[in-house]
Design an enzyme around this catalytic site. Sequence first.
Site, PDB file in Angstrom:
ATOM      1  N   TYR A 156       0.875  -1.164   0.000  1.00 19.40           N
ATOM      2  CA  TYR A 156       0.000   0.000   0.000  1.00 19.40           C
ATOM      3  C   TYR A 156       0.916   1.218   0.000  1.00 19.40           C
ATOM      4  CZ  TYR A 156      -3.244   3.557   1.724  1.00 19.40           C
ATOM      5  OH  TYR A 156      -3.987   4.714   1.876  1.00 19.40           O
ATOM      6  N   ASP A 197      -2.124  -1.317  -4.023  1.00 16.79           N
ATOM      7  CA  ASP A 197      -2.432   0.079  -4.347  1.00 16.79           C
ATOM      8  C   ASP A 197      -1.115   0.841  -4.449  1.00 16.79           C
ATOM      9  OD1 ASP A 197      -3.310   2.653  -4.584  1.00 16.79           O
ATOM     10  OD2 ASP A 197      -4.429   2.704  -2.699  1.00 16.79           O
ATOM     11  N   HIS A 304     -12.271   1.668  -3.695  1.00 19.43           N
ATOM     12  CA  HIS A 304     -11.491   0.945  -4.696  1.00 19.43           C
ATOM     13  C   HIS A 304     -12.246  -0.316  -5.081  1.00 19.43           C
ATOM     14  CE1 HIS A 304      -7.404   2.956  -4.218  1.00 19.43           C
ATOM     15  NE2 HIS A 304      -8.107   3.483  -3.225  1.00 19.43           N
TER      16      HIS A 304
END
Length: 515
Positions: A156, A197, A304
């Site tokens: 992330y 991500d 998301h």
Amino acid sequence: MLRVVSWNINGIRSPLQGTVYEEPSNCAAMAMGRILDKLDADIVCLQETKVTRDVLTEPLAIIEGYNSYFSFSRNRSGYSGVATFCKDSATPMAAEEGLSGLLATHNGDVGCYGNMDEFTQEELRALDSEGRALLTQHKIRTWEGKQKTLTLINVYCPHADAGKPERLTFKMRFYRLLQIRAEALLAAGSHVIILGDLNTAHCPIDHWDAVNLECFEEDPGRKWMDGLLSNLGCQAGSHVRPFIDSYRCFQPKQEGAFTCWSAVSGARHLNYGSRLDYVLGDRTLVIDTFQDSFLLPEVMGSDHCPVGAVLSVSSVPAKQCPPLCTRFLPEFAGTQLKILRFLVHHKQDPVFKQSVLRLSKQTQVKMHQNKARVRSTRLRPNQTGSSRGQKSLTSYFQPSSNRPQASPNLELPSMGALMTPKTPEEEVMAKVVEGQVGASEAKDEKEVQTSFWKSLLGGPLPMPLCGGHREPCVMRTVKKPGPNLGRHFYMCARPRGPPTDPSSRCNFFLWSRPS
């Protein structure tokens, strides 16, 4: 086949309400199990879990049929964090938290760190302190029957806030550390997948409004991705980059393939977003084993959507889970924790202990002196009869001497003798009239109060109409630091979308007058 899925879940406890809204709140294990079953993957990588170890519950961490691994933020609660759930048929042989190796326990770790001399120990510790990376290493078998090693890096990546330039520096240093670790694993002979991500839209096709952004391709994050990724058209040589964007490998020209949308503006309704989530595989792995790469925009519960890939390999599960597995945490391992575990033994200095005892004795002496002083100031029993003493309670109920008293021989006529008796019909009518008068008075009083409060509190003003659609607006509040922080304004209530779409939000804006 091996199916891997990545999803920025935006809080591991928040998507439960959208996926399993019919479940009671105490069925977190069933809810998490339903999410994993819906994603239908052998390995599920979650980002932005927003839990720390002290609030992680067993129903979220231990799911039947899976083994899980968590990385937590060390600095803030409810922030960042990643987690990887592996089916028991895809149990990893090693797992590790962080990229630098400073969080490694040297027992069941992945290893292969590369040359990190350009980082200080303090910088490495800061980069790994937010719980942004988690590695699991698996054995896989190809269709040819060969066993190979596959390392998944669940990441992330940080977001670069325009108002905080230090966060851009932090983001780029994290990217650099991620690349060093991934290339070190490749050099050691392991296949590598970076998924999660990345917080950067790589190409203009990956962003809804790239043409209107200044210096889009000059962004440092995009330049880093340019140096990391190659495409299938590249020939072997010195300029071939080590990784491939698997989705663009299968869908090179697909427009509107976004994975993140603004939840505040409702941009998901019109697919007004960007692609920030990726499954990146090393070049050889993608060419030889990747069968598909996909997005799942229909899965709700976060801002998301999940992304994933399918590989033509099978997983060879390890005989036992690595030590990082959550089922080995003391709070979940089925062993009772002693209260002494939560207490810290404090060794007291003898001098300090004597001073505390001396101070407590002095305090007790002063308390006794104060009590004696209070007793001496109280009135004694023989003083109660004096004029300054306390009066008796019955003295307040004696008749006053200055009021004329009625003669005891005077007889007053009774009320019944002064009133003429009423018939039963008259009594009934009197009660009815009395009830109507009372109801009328109560109604009048209520109307007076209502009109008073209506005149005092006029209520909210009607919402202005937007200029583009002539529809009621919505009120928003400025949250950006600056001179307008906290001010209210009106804007179009429709979801955000392309300017060319008439059904999207118009550009109406109006400041709200202070009340």
